[in-house]
Design an enzyme around this catalytic site. Structure first.
Site, PDB file in Angstrom:
ATOM      1  N   LYS A   1      -8.961 -31.417  47.555  1.00 39.43           N
ATOM      2  CA  LYS A   1      -8.433 -32.467  46.661  1.00 39.43           C
ATOM      3  C   LYS A   1      -8.796 -33.864  47.179  1.00 39.43           C
ATOM      4  O   LYS A   1      -9.144 -34.733  46.408  1.00 39.43           O
ATOM      5  CB  LYS A   1      -6.894 -32.377  46.549  1.00 39.43           C
ATOM      6  CG  LYS A   1      -6.391 -31.097  45.924  1.00 39.43           C
ATOM      7  CD  LYS A   1      -4.886 -31.137  45.698  1.00 39.43           C
ATOM      8  CE  LYS A   1      -4.060 -31.220  46.971  1.00 39.43           C
ATOM      9  NZ  LYS A   1      -4.189 -30.041  47.856  1.00 39.43           N
TER      10      LYS A   1
ATOM     11  N   ARG B   1     -11.875 -26.885  59.592  1.00 36.97           N
ATOM     12  CA  ARG B   1     -11.987 -28.322  59.299  1.00 36.97           C
ATOM     13  C   ARG B   1     -11.794 -29.139  60.573  1.00 36.97           C
ATOM     14  O   ARG B   1     -10.916 -28.854  61.383  1.00 36.97           O
ATOM     15  CB  ARG B   1     -10.916 -28.681  58.267  1.00 36.97           C
ATOM     16  CG  ARG B   1     -10.930 -30.122  57.846  1.00 36.97           C
ATOM     17  CD  ARG B   1     -10.247 -30.320  56.529  1.00 36.97           C
ATOM     18  NE  ARG B   1      -8.798 -30.122  56.576  1.00 36.97           N
ATOM     19  CZ  ARG B   1      -7.999 -30.330  55.532  1.00 36.97           C
ATOM     20  NH1 ARG B   1      -8.514 -30.698  54.380  1.00 36.97           N
ATOM     21  NH2 ARG B   1      -6.702 -30.145  55.643  1.00 36.97           N
TER      22      ARG B   1
ATOM     23  N   ARG C   1       2.077 -23.995  55.478  1.00 34.18           N
ATOM     24  CA  ARG C   1       1.645 -24.841  54.354  1.00 34.18           C
ATOM     25  C   ARG C   1       1.343 -24.006  53.119  1.00 34.18           C
ATOM     26  O   ARG C   1       1.687 -24.392  52.002  1.00 34.18           O
ATOM     27  CB  ARG C   1       0.399 -25.647  54.750  1.00 34.18           C
ATOM     28  CG  ARG C   1       0.723 -26.751  55.719  1.00 34.18           C
ATOM     29  CD  ARG C   1      -0.529 -27.284  56.354  1.00 34.18           C
ATOM     30  NE  ARG C   1      -1.318 -28.101  55.458  1.00 34.18           N
ATOM     31  CZ  ARG C   1      -2.597 -28.395  55.671  1.00 34.18           C
ATOM     32  NH1 ARG C   1      -3.218 -27.915  56.723  1.00 34.18           N
ATOM     33  NH2 ARG C   1      -3.244 -29.160  54.837  1.00 34.18           N
TER      34      ARG C   1
HETATM   35  P1  AMP Z   1      -1.865 -33.433  52.736  1.00 33.63           P
HETATM   36  O1  AMP Z   1      -2.754 -34.369  53.450  1.00 33.63           O
HETATM   37  O2  AMP Z   1      -1.684 -33.760  51.271  1.00 33.63           O
HETATM   38  O3  AMP Z   1      -2.232 -31.984  52.973  1.00 33.63           O
HETATM   39  O4  AMP Z   1      -0.387 -33.631  53.366  1.00 33.63           O
HETATM   40  C1  AMP Z   1      -0.158 -33.384  54.735  1.00 33.63           C
HETATM   41  C2  AMP Z   1       1.321 -33.122  54.950  1.00 33.63           C
HETATM   42  O5  AMP Z   1       2.102 -34.274  54.573  1.00 33.63           O
HETATM   43  C3  AMP Z   1       1.916 -31.966  54.157  1.00 33.63           C
HETATM   44  O6  AMP Z   1       1.684 -30.709  54.765  1.00 33.63           O
HETATM   45  C4  AMP Z   1       3.396 -32.345  54.171  1.00 33.63           C
HETATM   46  O7  AMP Z   1       3.988 -32.085  55.429  1.00 33.63           O
HETATM   47  C5  AMP Z   1       3.338 -33.863  54.015  1.00 33.63           C
HETATM   48  N1  AMP Z   1       3.325 -34.246  52.576  1.00 33.63           N
HETATM   49  C6  AMP Z   1       2.350 -34.945  51.941  1.00 33.63           C
HETATM   50  N2  AMP Z   1       2.671 -35.142  50.654  1.00 33.63           N
HETATM   51  C7  AMP Z   1       3.872 -34.548  50.462  1.00 33.63           C
HETATM   52  C8  AMP Z   1       4.719 -34.383  49.331  1.00 33.63           C
HETATM   53  N3  AMP Z   1       4.382 -34.883  48.138  1.00 33.63           N
HETATM   54  N4  AMP Z   1       5.878 -33.695  49.491  1.00 33.63           N
HETATM   55  C9  AMP Z   1       6.241 -33.199  50.698  1.00 33.63           C
HETATM   56  N5  AMP Z   1       5.487 -33.300  51.802  1.00 33.63           N
HETATM   57  C10 AMP Z   1       4.296 -33.972  51.699  1.00 33.63           C
END
Ligand code: AMP
Length: 257
Positions: free
Chosen positions: A43, A161, A205
């Site tokens: 994404k 990654r 996750r």
């Molecule tokens: P990402 O980079 O989008 O994979 O986000 C990394 C981590 O940030 C996730 O595994 C969550 O711990 C936290 N996180 C990011 N966005 C959210 C969200 N909208 N709701 C809850 N946790 C989030």
């Protein structure tokens, strides 16, 4: 888009007190997109490519948490510290913390250049909060893109990654290896594995995605906003397919009105 015209997203990454270096140009119908998909479908990469093609800003909640994580620990509020602990384990940050962070940045949601939300919303409560907020501002989402990929491929992508600790460029140990092992091709700094890309965190996750985020597919499908795209192929091919799917949706909407 060259470096001078690229927005540094300061208003999003550092909060409303910071000013973006370049404001995106306002258009008559800015793109307001949400990107859905399991962790590892790409994404973030797609959001960057779509930003180059559509002009709207890439707004990632994960990037905001990572930016907070690199601040001095005495600058971090207790809520921030708790959020970073959730993130390290691969668990979702509580809805109230996430929504406070997004609401504080509501200028980015209103921005005339549009937005591409990546990693938000991730739960039904967050999706409802965004919907209510956008309705109160008389704004509407253009579409919600759902990136699909088989689970085995997702695990391979996440576990291999590696990210540059300085410029944040992303590599993969076998699929996109750097020229010199462990070193960034762009700035020569060390490549690191994100804490939440380690096997224990990946499992947490993916489980959080299945339980909390996958139901959003139905939520947005009921609202008639969902566009599905297979996240296989090169990043540019996936981006082309996304634009084609968005164009097809926009022209069928035009036919309906
Ligand atoms: P990402 O980079 O989008 O994979 O986000 C990394 C981590 O940030 C996730 O595994 C969550 O711990 C936290 N996180 C990011 N966005 C959210 C969200 N909208 N709701 C809850 N946790 C989030």
């Amino acid at each position: 888009m060259n470096e001078q015209t690229k927005n540094d997203r300061a208003g999003w990454l550092r909060g409303p007190q910071a000013e973006c270096s370049v404001l995106p140009s306002e258009t008559k119908s800015p793109w307001r997109l949400v990107l859905l998909g399991a962790p590892g479908v790409g994404k973030g990469t797609q959001a960057d490519l779509l930003h180059e093609r559509l002009g709207a800003c890439h707004l990632s909640t994960g990037d905001v948490f990572r930016a907070m994580g690199s601040q001095d620990s005495c600058e971090q509020t207790p809520a921030m510290k708790a959020a970073l602990e959730h993130m390290r384990r691969g668990a979702l940050v509580p809805d109230s913390t996430v929504w406070e962070l997004v609401r504080e940045r509501s200028g980015c949601i209103r921005c005339g250049g549009g937005f591409i939300l990546d990693g938000f919303p991730r739960t039904l409560a967050q999706a409802e909060a965004l919907k209510g907020h956008m309705e109160s501002e008389s704004l509407a989402l253009s579409a919600v893109v759902n990136y699909e990929l088989p689970l085995a491929e997702i695990v391979t992508r996440l576990s291999g990654r590696r990210t540059c600790e300085k410029c944040k460029s992303v590599f993969h140990v076998t699929r996109r290896p750097p020229r010199e092992e462990g070193m960034c091709d762009h700035c020569g700094e060390r490549l690191l594995q994100r804490e939440d890309d380690r096997p224990q965190s990946i499992a947490v996750r993916l489980e959080a995605y299945e339980r909390s985020t996958a139901p959003l597919i139905q939520f947005y499908s009921h609202l008639g906003l969902l566009v599905s795209v297979l996240a296989a192929g090169s990043p540019n091919e996936i981006c082309d397919n996304t634009i084609t799917a968005l164009d097809a949706r926009t022209s069928s909407e035009d036919r309906l009105h």
